[in-house]
Motif scaffolding. Structure first.
Motif, PDB file in Angstrom:
ATOM      1  N   GLU A 116      -7.599  10.114  -9.931  1.00 33.16           N
ATOM      2  CA  GLU A 116      -8.572   8.964  -9.706  1.00 33.16           C
ATOM      3  C   GLU A 116      -7.795   7.583  -9.486  1.00 33.16           C
ATOM      4  OE1 GLU A 116     -10.956   9.599 -12.973  1.00 33.16           O
ATOM      5  OE2 GLU A 116     -11.877  11.347 -12.262  1.00 33.16           O
ATOM      6  N   SER A 117      -6.900   7.285 -10.481  1.00 32.16           N
ATOM      7  CA  SER A 117      -6.298   5.909 -10.296  1.00 32.16           C
ATOM      8  C   SER A 117      -5.522   5.923  -8.882  1.00 32.16           C
ATOM      9  CB  SER A 117      -5.207   5.734 -11.268  1.00 32.16           C
ATOM     10  OG  SER A 117      -4.572   4.733 -11.199  1.00 32.16           O
ATOM     11  N   VAL A 118      -4.937   6.694  -8.408  1.00 31.98           N
ATOM     12  CA  VAL A 118      -4.083   6.836  -7.133  1.00 31.98           C
ATOM     13  C   VAL A 118      -5.284   6.525  -6.121  1.00 31.98           C
ATOM     14  CG1 VAL A 118      -2.842   8.335  -5.526  1.00 31.98           C
ATOM     15  CG2 VAL A 118      -2.004   8.024  -7.840  1.00 31.98           C
ATOM     16  N   HIS A 119      -6.363   7.357  -6.079  1.00 31.80           N
ATOM     17  CA  HIS A 119      -7.181   7.192  -5.001  1.00 31.80           C
ATOM     18  C   HIS A 119      -7.951   5.922  -5.068  1.00 31.80           C
ATOM     19  CE1 HIS A 119      -7.458  10.904  -2.535  1.00 31.80           C
ATOM     20  NE2 HIS A 119      -6.501  11.246  -3.713  1.00 31.80           N
ATOM     21  N   ALA A 120      -8.180   5.210  -6.058  1.00 34.81           N
ATOM     22  CA  ALA A 120      -8.866   4.074  -6.213  1.00 34.81           C
ATOM     23  C   ALA A 120      -7.840   3.052  -5.584  1.00 34.81           C
ATOM     24  CB  ALA A 120      -9.126   3.842  -7.761  1.00 34.81           C
ATOM     25  N   ALA A 121      -6.764   3.187  -5.872  1.00 33.40           N
ATOM     26  CA  ALA A 121      -5.752   2.254  -5.275  1.00 33.40           C
ATOM     27  C   ALA A 121      -5.644   2.074  -3.696  1.00 33.40           C
ATOM     28  CB  ALA A 121      -4.294   2.422  -5.881  1.00 33.40           C
ATOM     29  N   LEU A 122      -5.807   3.353  -3.072  1.00 31.16           N
ATOM     30  CA  LEU A 122      -5.694   3.476  -1.880  1.00 31.16           C
ATOM     31  C   LEU A 122      -7.221   3.384  -1.075  1.00 31.16           C
ATOM     32  CD1 LEU A 122      -3.451   6.622  -1.722  1.00 31.16           C
ATOM     33  CD2 LEU A 122      -2.860   4.221  -1.503  1.00 31.16           C
ATOM     34  N   ALA A 123      -8.054   2.981  -1.847  1.00 32.52           N
ATOM     35  CA  ALA A 123      -9.511   3.030  -1.409  1.00 32.52           C
ATOM     36  C   ALA A 123      -9.623   2.357   0.129  1.00 32.52           C
ATOM     37  CB  ALA A 123     -10.449   2.596  -2.309  1.00 32.52           C
ATOM     38  N   ASP A 124      -9.159   1.134   0.133  1.00 26.61           N
ATOM     39  CA  ASP A 124      -8.988   0.144   1.328  1.00 26.61           C
ATOM     40  C   ASP A 124      -8.002   0.607   2.480  1.00 26.61           C
ATOM     41  OD1 ASP A 124     -11.049  -1.311   0.139  1.00 26.61           O
ATOM     42  OD2 ASP A 124      -9.596  -2.413  -1.069  1.00 26.61           O
ATOM     43  N   VAL A 125      -7.355   1.676   2.332  1.00 30.32           N
ATOM     44  CA  VAL A 125      -6.431   2.145   3.270  1.00 30.32           C
ATOM     45  C   VAL A 125      -7.233   2.798   4.599  1.00 30.32           C
ATOM     46  CG1 VAL A 125      -4.487   3.861   3.739  1.00 30.32           C
ATOM     47  CG2 VAL A 125      -4.412   2.542   1.691  1.00 30.32           C
ATOM     48  N   PRO A 126      -6.884   2.209   5.818  1.00 30.13           N
ATOM     49  CA  PRO A 126      -7.559   2.911   6.934  1.00 30.13           C
ATOM     50  C   PRO A 126      -7.352   4.406   7.004  1.00 30.13           C
ATOM     51  CG  PRO A 126      -6.425   0.914   7.708  1.00 30.13           C
ATOM     52  CD  PRO A 126      -5.803   1.255   6.090  1.00 30.13           C
ATOM     53  N   PRO A 127      -8.283   5.058   7.499  1.00 29.24           N
ATOM     54  CA  PRO A 127      -8.147   6.574   8.040  1.00 29.24           C
ATOM     55  C   PRO A 127      -6.954   6.661   8.826  1.00 29.24           C
ATOM     56  CG  PRO A 127      -9.829   5.574   9.079  1.00 29.24           C
ATOM     57  CD  PRO A 127      -9.430   4.503   8.361  1.00 29.24           C
ATOM     58  N   VAL A 128      -6.358   7.841   8.815  1.00 28.64           N
ATOM     59  CA  VAL A 128      -5.274   8.296   9.342  1.00 28.64           C
ATOM     60  C   VAL A 128      -5.843   9.004  10.789  1.00 28.64           C
ATOM     61  CG1 VAL A 128      -3.506  10.273   9.446  1.00 28.64           C
ATOM     62  CG2 VAL A 128      -4.133   9.060   7.277  1.00 28.64           C
TER      63      VAL A 128
END
Length: 236
Positions: A116-128
């Motif tokens: 959950e922590s990792v995905h929260a940190a990557l929440a604003d990363v554009p889609p692949v």
């Protein structure tokens, strides 16, 4: 992005999440890239390659160790900019091409808060951006990077995870099947943890001097012995 020289012909590019590796082939034959980081890293990778003396057309192959976004995120942009062939494990290729969604991991209880922590940190990363796969890799395939590169099927982290063993120079690229974060361990967030542990043991049995991971610092001396010790196998 941080650039670290691992061996005389190998460099690591470290991002906010994950790592990629650039390999200079002998005799001016070109370059290969193992993984590509998150989306929007292509320009930084091309700039880093230029600093190392590589033009875009010098990049011959991009090998994606598995389908997760911190490894495939910039593959499409790099392939378009360089004309490099893209190679990936056969079972992960449909995900990389955007034909099917990424299968979710089967989390251990202790992994849930970390996930959950990792995905929260990557929440604003554009889609692949989906990327073509020019060659689907499987167990026993051999690449030619001026030396023999053996492909190992190492499922568990994803169904199509692959490792690369440069047999002459004794280098192993594990992708996320092994991590070196606080200690050597099987990677987290696996689709099949039992398979992942078996893949860890299989790689630990190889005779390698250098091991390069998707997360954590490479081992540059005695990597095989260190992996066998971590796997609880006899060190020889």
């Amino acid at each position: 992005m941080e650039i670290t020289q691992v061996t005389p012909s190998l460099w690591m590019f470290t991002f906010t999440a994950g790592q990629a590796y650039a390999v200079r082939m002998p005799g001016g034959a070109g370059w290969a890239l193992v993984d590509t980081g998150l989306p929007e890293h292509a320009e930084r990778i091309l700039d880093a390659l230029a600093d190392l003396g590589a033009r875009p057309g010098d990049l011959k192959e991009i090998v994606l160790t598995h389908s997760h976004m911190d490894h495939t995120g910039s593959a499409a942009a790099l392939a378009a900019a360089t004309g490099a062939r893209v190679l990936a494990g056969a079972a992960d290729a449909p995900v990389i091409r955007g034909e099917i969604p990424e299968p979710p991991p089967v989390l251990e209880e202790w992994e849930v808060p970390l996930y959950e922590s990792v995905h929260a940190a990557l929440a604003d990363v554009p889609p692949v951006t989906p990327c073509r796969v020019d060659r689907e890799l499987g167990e026993g395939d051999v690449l030619d990077w001026g030396e023999e590169v053996r492909v190992l099927a190492v499922p568990g982290h994803t169904a199509g995870s692959v490792a690369l063993h440069l047999t002459s120079s004794g280098v192993l690229f594990t992708g996320d099947t092994i991590a070196n974060v606080q200690q050597l361990m099987p990677g987290v967030f696996n689709v099949d943890r039992q398979q992942a542990v078996a893949s860890f043991h299989r790689q630990a049995a190889l005779d390698v001097q250098t091991a390069c991971f998707g997360h954590g610092a490479p081992l540059t001396v005695g990597a095989g012995a260190a992996l066998r010790a971590a796997a609880g196998q006899p060190v020889s």
